[in-house]
Design an enzyme around this catalytic site. Sequence first.
Site, short mmCIF file in Angstrom:
data_model
loop_
_atom_site.label_atom_id
_atom_site.label_comp_id
_atom_site.label_asym_id
_atom_site.label_seq_id
_atom_site.Cartn_x
_atom_site.Cartn_y
_atom_site.Cartn_z
N ARG A 146 1.50 2.06 -3.58
CA ARG A 146 0.31 2.67 -4.23
C ARG A 146 0.14 4.12 -3.78
O ARG A 146 -0.16 5.01 -4.54
CB ARG A 146 -0.99 1.93 -3.87
CG ARG A 146 -0.99 0.44 -3.83
CD ARG A 146 -1.48 -0.11 -5.13
NE ARG A 146 -0.40 -0.17 -6.09
CZ ARG A 146 0.62 -1.02 -6.01
NH1 ARG A 146 0.73 -1.88 -5.04
NH2 ARG A 146 1.58 -1.01 -6.92
N TYR A 187 0.82 -1.22 0.00
CA TYR A 187 0.00 0.00 0.00
C TYR A 187 0.86 1.27 0.00
O TYR A 187 0.45 2.29 -0.56
CB TYR A 187 -1.01 -0.02 1.16
CG TYR A 187 -2.11 -1.02 0.88
CD1 TYR A 187 -3.09 -0.75 -0.07
CD2 TYR A 187 -2.14 -2.26 1.51
CE1 TYR A 187 -4.08 -1.68 -0.37
CE2 TYR A 187 -3.12 -3.20 1.22
CZ TYR A 187 -4.09 -2.91 0.28
OH TYR A 187 -5.06 -3.83 -0.03
N HIS A 235 -14.45 0.81 -0.76
CA HIS A 235 -13.33 -0.06 -0.39
C HIS A 235 -12.26 0.63 0.43
O HIS A 235 -11.13 0.14 0.50
CB HIS A 235 -12.73 -0.70 -1.65
CG HIS A 235 -13.68 -1.64 -2.35
ND1 HIS A 235 -13.53 -2.04 -3.65
CD2 HIS A 235 -14.80 -2.26 -1.90
CE1 HIS A 235 -14.52 -2.87 -3.97
NE2 HIS A 235 -15.31 -3.00 -2.93
P1 OAD Z 1 -10.58 -4.07 -12.47
O1 OAD Z 1 -9.10 -4.06 -12.65
O2 OAD Z 1 -11.24 -5.35 -12.14
O3 OAD Z 1 -11.27 -3.50 -13.78
C1 OAD Z 1 -10.80 -2.32 -14.37
C2 OAD Z 1 -11.69 -2.00 -15.52
O4 OAD Z 1 -11.23 -0.77 -16.05
C3 OAD Z 1 -11.68 -3.02 -16.66
O5 OAD Z 1 -13.00 -3.37 -17.01
C4 OAD Z 1 -10.98 -2.28 -17.81
O6 OAD Z 1 -11.53 -2.60 -19.08
C5 OAD Z 1 -11.31 -0.85 -17.45
N1 OAD Z 1 -10.40 0.18 -18.00
C6 OAD Z 1 -9.07 0.11 -18.22
N2 OAD Z 1 -8.62 1.29 -18.68
C7 OAD Z 1 -9.68 2.13 -18.74
C8 OAD Z 1 -9.87 3.49 -19.13
N3 OAD Z 1 -8.85 4.24 -19.54
N4 OAD Z 1 -11.12 4.00 -19.05
C9 OAD Z 1 -12.16 3.25 -18.62
N5 OAD Z 1 -12.04 1.97 -18.25
C10 OAD Z 1 -10.82 1.41 -18.31
O7 OAD Z 1 -10.90 -2.93 -11.37
P2 OAD Z 1 -12.24 -2.73 -10.53
O8 OAD Z 1 -13.43 -3.19 -11.28
O9 OAD Z 1 -12.22 -1.35 -10.02
O10 OAD Z 1 -10.88 -4.06 -4.46
O11 OAD Z 1 -11.98 -3.72 -9.33
C11 OAD Z 1 -12.87 -3.80 -8.27
C12 OAD Z 1 -12.14 -4.08 -6.99
O12 OAD Z 1 -11.29 -5.23 -7.14
C13 OAD Z 1 -11.18 -3.00 -6.55
O13 OAD Z 1 -11.82 -1.97 -5.84
C14 OAD Z 1 -10.22 -3.74 -5.69
C15 OAD Z 1 -10.02 -4.94 -6.56
O14 OAD Z 1 -9.59 -6.08 -5.92
C16 OAD Z 1 -10.19 -4.12 -3.32
O15 OAD Z 1 -8.99 -3.95 -3.25
C17 OAD Z 1 -11.04 -4.38 -2.13
#
Ligand code: OAD
Length: 228
Positions: free
Chosen positions: A56, A53, A104
Amino acid sequence: MKTVVVLTGAGISSESGCNTFRDNNGLWRKYRVEEVASPVAWQRDPALVLDFYNERRKKLFEVEPNAGHLALVELEKKFNVQIITQNVDDLHERAGSSNVLHLHGELKKARSTVDPDLIYELDQWELKLGDKCEKGSQLRPHIVWFGEPVPMIEEAVKVAAKADLFVVVGTSMAVYPAAGLIGYVNDDVPKYYIDPNAFALSGITNLNIIKEKAGTGVPRLVKDLMKA
Ligand code: OAD
């Protein structure tokens, strides 16, 4: 004033330089979730968890909000905009959004390990072993780890249920309960899903899929909504 609820994920911060989790260069391709983002990991190797962390957080002090975050601020001129974010960054707040609910947790905050109500702002990136709360316990990142409850979910459900328009940006919709929030939005409410990999969400009506990056897709949608 109509209410626009926006659910954001890592993709909205990607063009600012923050890593996503499940893309090809995403964090969960490099690290195992259980090793850095779970209560078991914290028990086994707190230094490793803090390092993960810290890295990040260090990055977060270097990046800026992008056009996607900024467009959502513009939208407040005409709508009551409620952001529900899965992101632990503060880019929505720094862009100027007024209502941001973090599902989160928040990277720039630390929390006591004996009293969850003791939460501290971090004004620099490093959280170390030996950094303690006022009750003398080690501080941990103020993050919801895998296997932990999501305390803000009830509030988020209430917010989602009040949407006149629902927008999903930059999330793989893979993590629950966050991904289930759209299920609380009324069937007749227009919904937009902006993500290069957006897909039809099963059982969700009135869904407009916009396969675009947040930095272009969100400003375009906001422009249309401001004109309408
Ligand atoms: P993900 O990494 O699962 O998904 C990221 C999404 O962003 C994907 O669908 C990509 O296609 C999209 N993406 C990439 N570049 C982009 C851009 N420039 N514009 C728009 N979209 C783009 O991330 P999350 O869905 O946020 O939780 O993940 C959910 C949770 O899983 C996070 O909050 C985290 C993780 O584990 C915890 O840490 C508790």
